[in-house]
Scaffold this active site. Structure first.
Site, PDB file in Angstrom:
ATOM      1  N   GLU A  88       0.832  -1.204   0.000  1.00  0.00           N
ATOM      2  CA  GLU A  88       0.000   0.000   0.000  1.00  0.00           C
ATOM      3  C   GLU A  88       0.867   1.254   0.000  1.00  0.00           C
ATOM      4  OE1 GLU A  88      -2.826  -0.044   3.219  1.00  0.00           O
ATOM      5  OE2 GLU A  88      -3.192  -2.183   2.899  1.00  0.00           O
ATOM      6  N   CYS A 322      -2.683   1.340   7.742  1.00  0.00           N
ATOM      7  CA  CYS A 322      -1.910   0.726   6.669  1.00  0.00           C
ATOM      8  C   CYS A 322      -1.844  -0.784   6.866  1.00  0.00           C
ATOM      9  CB  CYS A 322      -0.518   1.330   6.681  1.00  0.00           C
ATOM     10  SG  CYS A 322       0.137   1.438   5.056  1.00  0.00           S
TER      11      CYS A 322
HETATM   12  C1  LIG Z   1       2.937   1.412  10.079  1.00  0.00           C
HETATM   13  S1  LIG Z   1       4.286   2.126  10.947  1.00  0.00           S
HETATM   14  C2  LIG Z   1       5.590   2.073   9.717  1.00  0.00           C
HETATM   15  C3  LIG Z   1       6.862   2.725  10.128  1.00  0.00           C
HETATM   16  C4  LIG Z   1       7.631   2.054  11.263  1.00  0.00           C
HETATM   17  N1  LIG Z   1       7.568   0.641  11.215  1.00  0.00           N
HETATM   18  C5  LIG Z   1       7.156   2.569  12.608  1.00  0.00           C
HETATM   19  O1  LIG Z   1       6.574   1.781  13.364  1.00  0.00           O
HETATM   20  O2  LIG Z   1       7.400   3.750  12.873  1.00  0.00           O
HETATM   21  C6  LIG Z   1       3.881   3.876  10.968  1.00  0.00           C
HETATM   22  C7  LIG Z   1       3.111   4.335  12.172  1.00  0.00           C
HETATM   23  O3  LIG Z   1       1.813   3.745  12.141  1.00  0.00           O
HETATM   24  C8  LIG Z   1       1.424   3.511  13.475  1.00  0.00           C
HETATM   25  N2  LIG Z   1       0.353   2.518  13.536  1.00  0.00           N
HETATM   26  C9  LIG Z   1       0.433   1.207  13.290  1.00  0.00           C
HETATM   27  N3  LIG Z   1      -0.767   0.606  13.481  1.00  0.00           N
HETATM   28  C10 LIG Z   1      -1.620   1.582  13.858  1.00  0.00           C
HETATM   29  C11 LIG Z   1      -3.015   1.598  14.198  1.00  0.00           C
HETATM   30  N4  LIG Z   1      -3.743   0.486  14.172  1.00  0.00           N
HETATM   31  N5  LIG Z   1      -3.575   2.775  14.531  1.00  0.00           N
HETATM   32  C12 LIG Z   1      -2.825   3.924  14.539  1.00  0.00           C
HETATM   33  N6  LIG Z   1      -1.513   3.963  14.226  1.00  0.00           N
HETATM   34  C13 LIG Z   1      -0.914   2.807  13.895  1.00  0.00           C
HETATM   35  C14 LIG Z   1       2.708   3.038  14.102  1.00  0.00           C
HETATM   36  O4  LIG Z   1       2.654   3.118  15.490  1.00  0.00           O
HETATM   37  C15 LIG Z   1       3.735   3.954  13.504  1.00  0.00           C
HETATM   38  O5  LIG Z   1       3.921   5.104  14.297  1.00  0.00           O
END
Ligand SMILES: C[S@@+](CC[C@H](N)C(=O)[O-])C[C@H]1O[C@@H](n2cnc3c(N)ncnc32)[C@H](O)[C@@H]1O
Ligand code: SF4
Length: 342
Positions: A88, A322
Site C-alpha cells: 500500500e 496501513c
Molecule cells: C505502520 S508504521 C511504519 C513505520 C515504522 N515501522 C514505525 O513503526 O514507525 C507507521 C506508524 O503507524 C502507526 N500505527 C500502526 N498501526 C496503527 C493503528 N492500528 N492505529 C494507529 N496507528 C498505527 C505506528 O505506530 C507507527 O507510528
C-alpha cells in the site's frame, strides 16, 4: 530490484555519470520535467537503444491494482509487485505520500495490521521509488513519509538508497523525507552519515520500557530515555525536530502517569509529539479514546511544555490503518483460489 542494479545496467549500456543522473531523474520526476533536453543529441546511441527495455522493466516494478479515495482528500493505493505481492501507498493531502518499505514486518507491534503476518519480504530500493513514480502520475508529490507497511530500519540499505535518489534527482527537500522507525542503533549510526539526511519520526508509544516491550515485542531493546537522547542529538545536527509518534490506545498508554512521563521526557526537547488515535484493526481488542479525551490530553501536554499535535491518520474511512487493504486483497485472493486437489 535495487537502484544500484539500474545504475549498473546504465553503465553497461555506455552511460557516463551525467547520463545516469539524467535517466534516473527522468524516471523519478516524470518525463515532462526533463524534456528540455533532446535525448537524441545528448545520450550515447548504445544507451538510447538500451533505454526502451530498461524503461519497460521500471514501469513493471509496481502496478496500480486499486484506488481508494477518502473523504479527507487522501487516496489509498493498492499496488501489485512483479512477484504478485501487494503493498500500500497513501497519497496524503498537501502533496504528501506514505510509502511501504517491506511486505509485512518482523517487529510485530500488537496494534498494527502489518505486524500480524511477520516479514514476508523486503521491498527493493527501486520498488520504493516506483511508489513515488506511480503516485506522481496522479498528483504532485513533494513530501515522502516512510510510514507505510514495514520497518525501514530492517531494510536500511534499500531505504537509504531510495532516500538518496529522492533527495537528489527526485527533487524532494531533505526534511520532507521522513524516516519513521521504532528505533534501532543502526539508524542513529547511518542516518547522520548519509548524503541526504531525512527527518526522523520515532514511534515511542510509551515512556515505560516494560510496557514498550509488550507493545513492540521485537523492537530493539532501547530504553525510551536512550531513544530520546539519540533523537535529540540527530535533531540538533540536522536542524529539524524529531517527530515522536504515539498511537493512543484507550486505557493502555493514556494514563495520568504516562502523561507525566511524557512531560519528564520531552519537555524542552527539539521535538513534536504526534498523538494518533488508534485505528481499529479487525479482531484486535484495542480502542481509541474519545476525541474529546484525546483533545484534552493534547491540551494538557501542550500546557506543560510539550509541543503536541493530535492527528488523524489519513484515509481512515477506507480500510483504516496501513496494511488492511493488503490484508483484504489477500483474503479475497485466498477465497478465489480453489483448494488443491487431493
Ligand atoms: C505502520 S508504521 C511504519 C513505520 C515504522 N515501522 C514505525 O513503526 O514507525 C507507521 C506508524 O503507524 C502507526 N500505527 C500502526 N498501526 C496503527 C493503528 N492500528 N492505529 C494507529 N496507528 C498505527 C505506528 O505506530 C507507527 O507510528
Ligand atoms: S507499527 Fe511499524 S514496526 Fe510496528 S509492526 Fe507495524 S510496521 Fe512494523
Amino acid at each position: 530490484m535495487q537502484i544500484a542494479q539500474i545504475r549498473e545496467r546504465l553503465r553497461q549500456a555506455g552511460a557516463a555519470p551525467i547520463h545516469e543522473r539524467h535517466v534516473l531523474r527522468q524516471w523519478v520526476q516524470g518525463a515532462a520535467q526533463t524534456r528540455k533536453r533532446n535525448p537524441e543529441d545528448f545520450l550515447p546511441r548504445s544507451l538510447r537503444e538500451a533505454l526502451p527495455a530498461l524503461q519497460a522493466d521500471l514501469a513493471a516494478l509496481a502496478a496500480l491494482r486499486s484506488v481508494h479515495p477518502s473523504e479527507d482528500g487522501s487516496e489509498r493505493l493498492l499496488l501489485g509487485l512483479r512477484d504478485g505481492q501487494t503493498i500500500e501507498s497513501v497519497l496524503l493531502p498537501r502533496e504528501g505520500l506514505c510509502v511501504s518499505t517491506q511486505v509485512g514486518c518482523a517487529v510485530g507491534c500488537v496494534f498494527c495490521m502489518t505486524g500480524r503476518t511477520g516479514l514476508i519480504r523486503q521491498i527493493g530500493s527501486a520498488e520504493i521509488v516506483a511508489q513515488v513514480v506511480l503516485a506522481r502520475q496522479r498528483r504532485p508529490v513533494r513530501k515522502v513519509v516512510f510510514m507505510g507497511m514495514g520497518e525501514p530500519a530492517h531494510n536500511l540499505d534499500a531505504v537509504l538508497e531510495a532516500i538518496e535518489l529522492l533527495g537528489t534527482g527526485g527533487a524532494i527537500g531533505h526534511k520532507n523525507l521522513v524516516f519513521s522507525t521504532v528505533g534501532d542503533p543502526r539508524v542513529f549510526e547511518r542516518l547522520p552519515r548519509g548524503p541526504v539526511k531525512p527527518a526522523l519520526a520515532l514511534s515511542l508509544h510509551t515512556t515505560d520500557a516494560a510496557l514498550r516491550e509488550q507493545l513492540l515485542p521485537r523492537a530493539p531493546r532501547m530504553a525510551p530515555q536512550e531513544l530520546v537522547a539519540l533523537g535529540e542529538d540527530y535533531a540538533r545536527r540536522t536542524g529539524y525536530p524529531i517527530q515522536y509518534q504515539w498511537t493512543l490506545l484507550d486505557g493502555i498508554n493514556d494514563s495520568p502517569a504516562e502523561l507525566d512521563g511524557i512531560v519528564r521526557l520531552l519537555r524542552g526537547r527539539y521535538a513534536v509529539l504526534n498523538l494518533i488515535p488508534y485505528n481499529a484493526v479487525d479482531d484486535l481488542p484495542f480502542r481509541r479514546p474519545s476525541w474529546e479525551r484525546a483533545r484534552a490530553i493534547a491540551r494538557d501536554l501542550h500546557g506543560r511544555g510539550v509541543l503536541t499535535k493530535l492527528r488523524q491518520s489519513a484515509g481512515q474511512d477506507v480500510e483504516g490503518g496501513c496494511g488492511q487493504l493488503r490484508a483484504r486483497a489477500a483474503r479475497l485472493k485466498a477465497a478465489a483460489t480453489p483448494p488443491p486437489r487431493s
